[in-house]
Design an enzyme around this catalytic site. Structure first.
Site, PDB file in Angstrom:
ATOM      1  N   HIS A  60      63.233  42.078  35.910  1.00 15.38           N
ATOM      2  CA  HIS A  60      63.406  40.736  35.338  1.00 15.38           C
ATOM      3  C   HIS A  60      64.886  40.361  35.287  1.00 15.38           C
ATOM      4  O   HIS A  60      65.290  39.290  35.757  1.00 15.38           O
ATOM      5  CB  HIS A  60      62.796  40.712  33.931  1.00 15.38           C
ATOM      6  CG  HIS A  60      62.933  39.414  33.210  1.00 15.38           C
ATOM      7  ND1 HIS A  60      61.895  38.535  33.049  1.00 15.38           N
ATOM      8  CD2 HIS A  60      63.989  38.842  32.575  1.00 15.38           C
ATOM      9  CE1 HIS A  60      62.304  37.469  32.370  1.00 15.38           C
ATOM     10  NE2 HIS A  60      63.581  37.642  32.068  1.00 15.38           N
ATOM     11  N   GLU A  61      65.695  41.240  34.723  1.00 18.90           N
ATOM     12  CA  GLU A  61      67.123  40.927  34.601  1.00 18.90           C
ATOM     13  C   GLU A  61      67.790  40.867  35.976  1.00 18.90           C
ATOM     14  O   GLU A  61      68.701  40.065  36.193  1.00 18.90           O
ATOM     15  CB  GLU A  61      67.816  41.958  33.700  1.00 18.90           C
ATOM     16  CG  GLU A  61      67.282  42.004  32.273  1.00 18.90           C
ATOM     17  CD  GLU A  61      67.244  40.640  31.592  1.00 18.90           C
ATOM     18  OE1 GLU A  61      68.068  39.765  31.938  1.00 18.90           O
ATOM     19  OE2 GLU A  61      66.383  40.441  30.723  1.00 18.90           O
ATOM     20  N   HIS A  91      67.353  37.411  37.290  1.00 15.28           N
ATOM     21  CA  HIS A  91      68.403  36.507  36.793  1.00 15.28           C
ATOM     22  C   HIS A  91      69.697  36.727  37.577  1.00 15.28           C
ATOM     23  O   HIS A  91      70.382  35.774  37.965  1.00 15.28           O
ATOM     24  CB  HIS A  91      68.672  36.786  35.314  1.00 15.28           C
ATOM     25  CG  HIS A  91      67.689  36.175  34.375  1.00 15.28           C
ATOM     26  ND1 HIS A  91      67.331  34.849  34.408  1.00 15.28           N
ATOM     27  CD2 HIS A  91      66.996  36.715  33.324  1.00 15.28           C
ATOM     28  CE1 HIS A  91      66.459  34.597  33.441  1.00 15.28           C
ATOM     29  NE2 HIS A  91      66.241  35.710  32.775  1.00 15.28           N
ATOM     30  N   HIS A 149      69.693  35.175  40.973  1.00 13.89           N
ATOM     31  CA  HIS A 149      69.844  33.717  40.878  1.00 13.89           C
ATOM     32  C   HIS A 149      71.332  33.346  40.866  1.00 13.89           C
ATOM     33  O   HIS A 149      71.743  32.346  41.463  1.00 13.89           O
ATOM     34  CB  HIS A 149      69.160  33.234  39.604  1.00 13.89           C
ATOM     35  CG  HIS A 149      68.837  31.772  39.601  1.00 13.89           C
ATOM     36  ND1 HIS A 149      68.231  31.158  38.526  1.00 13.89           N
ATOM     37  CD2 HIS A 149      69.014  30.792  40.518  1.00 13.89           C
ATOM     38  CE1 HIS A 149      68.048  29.875  38.798  1.00 13.89           C
ATOM     39  NE2 HIS A 149      68.526  29.630  39.999  1.00 13.89           N
TER      40      HIS A 149
END
Length: 684
Positions: free
Chosen positions: A465-466, A469, A472
């Site tokens: 998940h991190e 980020h 992105h």
């Protein structure tokens, strides 16, 4: 360069930064930024090169230094660093308030937007100016002088209160421990947790096992400790952290009331009905009513599943575990027992296969298969021996970006997991490109006595998940700072890339490749994975309504006037959606840092909103399983590379060719009806 915070020639000098560097560096950079603001508002010409670029130069240097200070304050907090941070915080807040309120600067940006040169701007440059004009209005630039001054004071006060809120949670967590010399009290706890507790006791000069409230200890106690009294002891301690049940100097209750009152006043000054309306001016969602309708629609779909989950757990606890009354500190333990009974595996059994080095190798392989990029070890000054540093390169070996990885919990480190930017992408006038750098931070357990760290599957999902980020931010192809990476992305869409990455933790070839048993080195057996997959939606109904409880509470807090009783509001929300009811003495809001010390105020719904987008995006890969690289290239080009240069909904439409639909989210969560209306309840 005597002050490392003023050195922008290379990577941050984290090994050299001291608390006494903070205030002098920030004062110097603030003076530079104020001088740049003066030049920008008095220059003879109004053009991009005369107005925008000089401001970006000055504010970027300030932002990069301040980000380093804030980052250190979160990961290696000390009394001296905290004092320095809090001394500089009001100055930085005042500057940014003044920047967004400056009438002369506002008028120059309006003139720039209307200038002939604007017709030839790129989409990203147009978005920068449009966002700047919006932010001037939201910053109070159109207010009368007295109201403008009051608005600036509110921003300073909220920043200080939010910092204090986070400090209270950290201090209350670090202050609590409990030591036992009787190993019989710890029956059921995994071996790696026992080893860490033994090491913590030894480090504290104690005999036995020292337990704490950090997640690598707290969660295994709740899930695996057979000692009901021990589970209750930690549950009660954790449930009242930073509240009126502890030291008054760490009570976040008064801070919550003050923050809510100030936010409401801030919204009214800008002509908004409430803070929710103000917050949603920069989101995909158009109104609080739309958000509440979305959440309640999802609740209506999830509640039957949640009630079934709860009933099954109660029956199992009574008939198999002998628990007539299921207490809050029994939930995780009984759920783990039910999972083991139903699916014939233990989370701790699985954890033995997810060793740190192997998981990282698997994560990096996913990045390569999706985007053709390699992750390579790199070197940099770091803030702690735990930290690793990597570079991301393309197929020709050209650098794309770099990232720090800080995976393990420790004293003085804020709980949770997050990504933050250290340096953003920027295309410079001389044709060079500044590549991005990010921080990826988690709070996992560490290996003890020479053994590698092992991660639960949930922790592996968190890491992915991190990293989502981080990608992105790292894969942006936008060279204008205010809309590069996640900058300028609507907050309710910012979770799309992170939640998207979680899905790859459930693909067998990838899981097999990222596992190696801590003792034998063998990969996870296929049969065990199939049982994990069968259990993927175990209690998904209960998990969904729990998130909806938080999201509804957050939005209702900020709609209308602040509630007279925050806890009473939470109880009303629980009447509506909760199936697992915490006791009345529980003080969840006092630890809800996402909305009181983070960026999620009137925005916690973003997790579920973006989950519709992320599930639908991943469905594109499911629809074309043999075209992973091609689909990954489109996802990178239309969503990751675009950053905030165009609206998130346009990004999604460009990738999927249509508006988002909720079907994939319901299917992935095991809550899909046999036939559902395409697009119903989705954020389009």
């Amino acid at each position: 360069m005597t002050n490392p915070l003023l050195d922008f020639s290379a990577l941050p000098r984290f090994d050299a930064i001291r608390p006494d560097h903070v205030v002098p560096a920030i004062d110097t950079l603030l003076a530079e930024a104020v001088a740049a603001l003066t030049r920008a508002t008095t220059a003879a010409a109004v053009s991009w090169d005369d107005l925008v670029e000089p401001l970006h130069d000055a504010t970027e240097r300030l932002g990069r230094a301040w980000n380093q200070v804030g980052h250190l304050n979160a990961v290696v907090n000390t009394p001296a660093l905290r004092e320095a941070y809090n001394a500089a915080l009001p100055k930085v807040t005042r500057f940014h308030s003044a920047l967004r309120q400056d009438p002369a600067l506002y008028q120059r940006f309006r003139a720039l937007a209307a200038a002939p040169e604007a017709a030839g701007w790129s989409v990203a440059r147009r978005r920068v100016v449009d966002n700047a004009l919006r932010d001037f209005r939201l910053g109070g630039a159109e207010l009368e002088p007295d109201a403008r001054a009051r608005f600036a004071q509110i921003q300073q006060d909220v920043a200080a209160l939010s910092a204090k809120f986070s400090e209270h949670v950290l201090d209350a967590t670090d202050a609590w421990s409990w030591t036992t010399t009787d190993e019989a009290e710890l029956v059921g706890l995994p071996a790696d947790v026992l080893a860490q507790c033994r090491a913590d006791a030894r480090d504290a000069g104690e005999d036995g096992w020292r337990l704490n409230l950090k997640m690598p200890c707290y969660l295994p106690v709740q899930a695996y400790a057979d000692n009901r009294a021990l589970r209750e002891r930690l549950y009660r301690a954790h449930g009242v952290l930073a509240s009126d049940a502890g030291p008054s100097e760490l009570d976040n209750g008064p801070l919550i009331d003050r923050i809510l009152a100030l936010r409401a006043e801030q919204a009214r000054l800008l002509g908004h009905a409430d803070y929710a309306e103000l917050s949603l001016t920069t989101r995909m969602a158009r109104s609080a009513d739309e958000v509440l309708a979305f959440l309640r629609d999802l609740a209506a779909r999830a509640l039957p599943h949640a009630r079934r989950d709860r009933a099954e757990l109660e029956t199992f606890a009574r008939d198999t575990l002998g628990l007539d009354a299921l207490q809050p500190w029994d939930l995780a333990w009984a759920s783990q027992k039910l999972r083991e009974a139903r699916y014939s595996y233990s989370g701790q059994e699985v954890k033995r296969y997810f060793t740190g080095p192997r998981v990282l190798a698997g994560l990096f392989d996913v990045i390569h298969s999706l985007y053709g990029l390699r992750v390579e070890e790199d070197s940099a000054p770091v803030w702690h021996e735990d930290v690793r540093f990597y570079r991301l390169v393309d197929g020709d070996g050209r650098p794309v970006g770099q990232f720090y990885l800080d995976l393990h919990a420790r004293e003085g480190k804020r709980g949770g997991a997050w990504m933050d930017d250290c340096r953003n992408r920027r295309d410079r006038a001389d044709g060079s490109t500044q590549t991005p750098i990010v921080y990826l931070v988690c709070n996992f357990g560490r290996g003890v006595d020479g053994a590698p760290a092992t991660f639960s599957h949930d922790e592996v999902v968190t890491l992915f998940h991190e990293m989502g980020h981080g990608l992105h931010q790292l894969l942006t192809e936008v060279g204008e700072l205010p809309v590069a990476g996640i900058n300028g992305v609507e907050w309710d869409a910012v979770e799309l890339p992170s939640q998207f990455m979680e899905n790859f933790c459930w693909e067998w070839p990838r899981v097999e490749a990222m596992t190696a048993h801590v003792d034998s080195g063998a990969p996870l057996p296929r049969g065990l994975f199939e049982r994990m997959l069968a259990a993927r939606n175990f209690q998904s109904g209960m998990q969904t309504v729990r998130q909806l409880e938080f999201a509804l509470f957050d939005m209702e807090l900020h709609v209308g006037d602040p509630p007279a009783d925050v806890l009473a509001l939470l109880e009303r929300i629980r009447d509506e959606v909760a199936v697992n009811r915490p006791p009345s003495w529980h003080r969840f809001p006092h630890q809800f840092a996402h909305i009181f010390a983070g960026g999620y105020a009137a925005g916690y719904y973003s997790y579920k909103w973006a989950e519709v987008l992320s599930a639908d995006a991943y469905a594109a890969f499911e629809e074309q399983p043999d075209a992973v690289a091609a689909t990954g290239a489109r996802f990178r080009a239309e969503i990751l590379a675009r950053g905030g240069s165009r609206p998130a909904l346009e990004n999604f439409r460009a990738f999927r060719g249509r508006d988002p639909r909720i079907d994939a989210l319901l299917r992935h969560g095991g809550m899909a009806p046999e036939a559902s209306a395409a697009g119903a309840g989705s954020p389009a």
